[in-house]
Design a protein around this motif. Structure first.
Motif, PDB file in Angstrom:
ATOM      1  N   PHE A 250       7.042   7.091   4.345  1.00  0.00           N
ATOM      2  CA  PHE A 250       6.471   7.627   3.106  1.00  0.00           C
ATOM      3  C   PHE A 250       5.585   6.561   2.436  1.00  0.00           C
ATOM      4  CE2 PHE A 250      10.633  10.038   3.203  1.00  0.00           C
ATOM      5  CZ  PHE A 250      10.091  11.288   3.465  1.00  0.00           C
ATOM      6  N   GLY A 251       6.081   5.338   2.400  1.00  0.00           N
ATOM      7  CA  GLY A 251       5.382   4.264   1.701  1.00  0.00           C
ATOM      8  C   GLY A 251       4.014   3.957   2.299  1.00  0.00           C
ATOM      9  N   HIS A 252       3.946   3.930   3.627  1.00  0.00           N
ATOM     10  CA  HIS A 252       2.643   3.665   4.258  1.00  0.00           C
ATOM     11  C   HIS A 252       1.649   4.779   3.934  1.00  0.00           C
ATOM     12  CE1 HIS A 252       4.250   0.724   7.568  1.00  0.00           C
ATOM     13  NE2 HIS A 252       4.013   0.120   6.413  1.00  0.00           N
ATOM     14  N   ALA A 253       2.141   6.019   3.918  1.00  0.00           N
ATOM     15  CA  ALA A 253       1.247   7.124   3.566  1.00  0.00           C
ATOM     16  C   ALA A 253       0.717   6.942   2.141  1.00  0.00           C
ATOM     17  CB  ALA A 253       1.985   8.458   3.710  1.00  0.00           C
ATOM     18  N   ILE A 254       1.602   6.518   1.242  1.00  0.00           N
ATOM     19  CA  ILE A 254       1.189   6.288  -0.155  1.00  0.00           C
ATOM     20  C   ILE A 254       0.149   5.168  -0.228  1.00  0.00           C
ATOM     21  CG2 ILE A 254       1.984   5.343  -2.373  1.00  0.00           C
ATOM     22  CD1 ILE A 254       4.638   6.896  -1.922  1.00  0.00           C
TER      23      ILE A 254
END
Lengths: 369, 369
Positions: A250-254
């Motif tokens: 999720f964090g990389h997508a953000i």
């Protein structure tokens, strides 16, 4: 000032190395026992250089120490900036017995480590991480690399340092947002593997936000020890080590959506861990109380609790598809079976995932989608 | 056609891999047992693709096989061209379980190997070398990398392939200059470590120049076996392996002076080995007869026996100073104690070195300096 120095060993057989943690080490600690040759190249950035470069130079008495100062920021974690290190090494005629030193945060550490892995097919390097995130994350594991326009950390190497020197005093100059970003990774260790540490963090989170030295040394030590345990069991990231990616897909997508560097890595991971806890509840793996406890602790570290404004569930789907945690195309996530017990799973319920994405996405007018 | 297939194992413990040598293998040999995942990326160049890409595709039945065709030449062994591989891997969404395949000569092999070492911090790769030089040199050793404007192979990694497939039929399309360049490295193995092989080469050199298949299979097998012995004893190039650099310090200087790609690597090494033999005589290590025997064999392989026109001893000094064989600044060379017995030495007599450089340098009007 040196009596509170703590040391742990990352046990990787012939690549084992020490992590030295304490106050007032920069400028005082002699690192030359970790330097094989006569040449040292300190790599740092424009923000860190005026604060700590002079002190770092004093750690290498009697050596030929050259320096290269890079621009500051995740957006410079690219080939062009990496090449400045190679240019400097060759201009100053550094041999394959040189030692590179990373003085700065995760970006400097990742680039310097990859430069060391690749210069003349590999030279030693030393890490002096100056941000909380890099102290508790990139100090252990040997991951190095740069970004590609189509994905973060897509080009790199595993390369272990000779030693990691962590001076908690360097956190005094860190912006509060970066302290919080580092605490996201600290909390992660509690969530994935260490319920005792999680309880300790719930007691000490305010002290950590306020940079209490004793609390910092303890948190950094326990974080590095936890990561070292996991990495020693799985150096090349075959299985167990993947739990360290809690919140990271999720964090990389953000981060990619926001544009590299606009959200700090740790901020994105903080929100990503909240999303992982939320999805773990929806998939029946943890209780409502456990979800609330995880999210509350992350909030108390002053981390964001929603995806960037304007980011949609479709954005997540699109950006998670190229994330390297996917094996042969299927979505793989780290979820929680309990607080302190993370698991890697390919069994992601698409409807529950959408529900989590909707819960953390806000539209331009501030309403969740 | 397959009954003459020979196989040897490069013994590197858990990174051991086979080299398969024979006729008519491309298009017939099933390489899928060496592919772990479902994805394969064949990297080749504009010269090799029309000749062998279709046959190479047939070696991977049932896999998702994508291809990337690079420009041909040493001058493209740079970051920009390497990045075309990363671009293609990410565009086609290759996961960290992809396998890269190098189809071509040393440049394709070095770049593909480094791409494999660096893509998502390391994926497997397979080598299908199509030039004699790459078959006998880069098949063994795991050296990968790219050039930097200030020096050859300055950026790279050690990364071992899963398997090397050598089809001697691919040499039928090789220009004669490249056959000779490959023979330089073949001769090198005889000179550094194998007097029996050296005697065999003196018998068979004409057959090799004329691409006799049986002679080629034998020469490739013995060359790879010799290099495999040396590399197995010293994988990371700590000591012994340096003898493989016979002629290379002079040779790299020649290549850099001529401009990458104008002299073939093997041609420069051929002349460099003559210079090493000459210096070995001048330093009292070998006899006049041994020097003559070495130089005669290299000449019979149709290799150049003088440095490029216009190159001076000063050019050599300047260009050898940044060569990576130097440790902490002192000049280190591989010389011959006897034919079949190379040694690495820092004890280079400056006056004798100058005499050798003058003997191999010609002025613009064709007179040696």
């Amino acid at each position: 000032m040196r009596d509170s120095v703590r040391e742990l060993t990352v046990d990787l057989g012939e690549r084992a190395y020490p992590i030295i943690i304490g106050q007032d080490l920069l400028g005082n600690y002699d690192l030359t026992p970790f330097v094989q040759g006569s040449q040292v190249m300190i790599v740092t950035n424009e923000t860190v250089a005026p604060l700590y470069l002079e002190s770092a130079l004093a750690c290498f008495p009697g050596k030929q120490v050259d320096t290269v100062v890079l621009p500051d920021g995740e957006k410079f974690k690219d080939w062009q900036t990496l090449n400045q290190i190679f240019d400097r090494l060759l201009e100053m005629r550094h041999s394959r017995k040189t030692t590179l030193v990373a003085l700065g945060g995760g970006v400097v550490g990742d680039m310097t480590g990859f430069a060391a892995a690749s210069y003349q097919r590999g030279v030693p390097f030393i890490q002096i991480p100056t941000t909380l995130l890099s102290q508790v994350d990139s100090s252990v594991g040997g991951k190095t690399g740069i970004n590609h326009p189509l994905g973060k950390n897509m080009i790199g190497a595993f390369h272990q340092p000779e030693v990691v020197l962590i001076d908690t005093d360097s956190l005094r100059t860190l912006p509060p947002r970066e302290v919080s970003a580092g605490l996201a990774e600290v909390i992660k260790y509690g969530l994935i593997r260490d319920t005792d540490f999680l309880g300790w963090l719930e007691q000490e989170i305010a002290a950590l936000v306020n940079l209490d030295t004793a609390a910092l040394v303890e948190a950094i030590y326990r974080s590095c020890a936890c990561k070292a345990d996991v990495v020693a069991l799985d150096e090349r990231e075959g299985g167990l080590r993947a739990i360290l990616n809690l919140g990271h897909t999720f964090g990389h997508a953000i981060e990619t959506f926001a544009g590299y560097g606009n959200w700090l890595h740790g901020e994105a991971v903080g929100t990503g861990m909240m999303m992982a806890a939320d999805l773990s509840l929806r998939q029946g793996m943890i209780s409502e109380q456990e979800r609330a406890r995880a999210i509350r602790l992350i909030e108390r570290a002053k981390l964001p609790d929603l995806a960037p404004a304007g980011m949609t569930p479709d954005d997540f789907h699109r950006l998670m598809a190229v994330d390297k945690k996917n094996v042969d195309g299927s979505l793989r996530l780290v979820l929680l079976r309990a607080l302190g017990d993370a698991v890697v799973t390919d069994e992601v319920d698409a409807l529950e995932l959408d529900a989590t994405l909707r819960a953390f996405c806000v539209t331009a007018d501030g309403v969740t989608t």
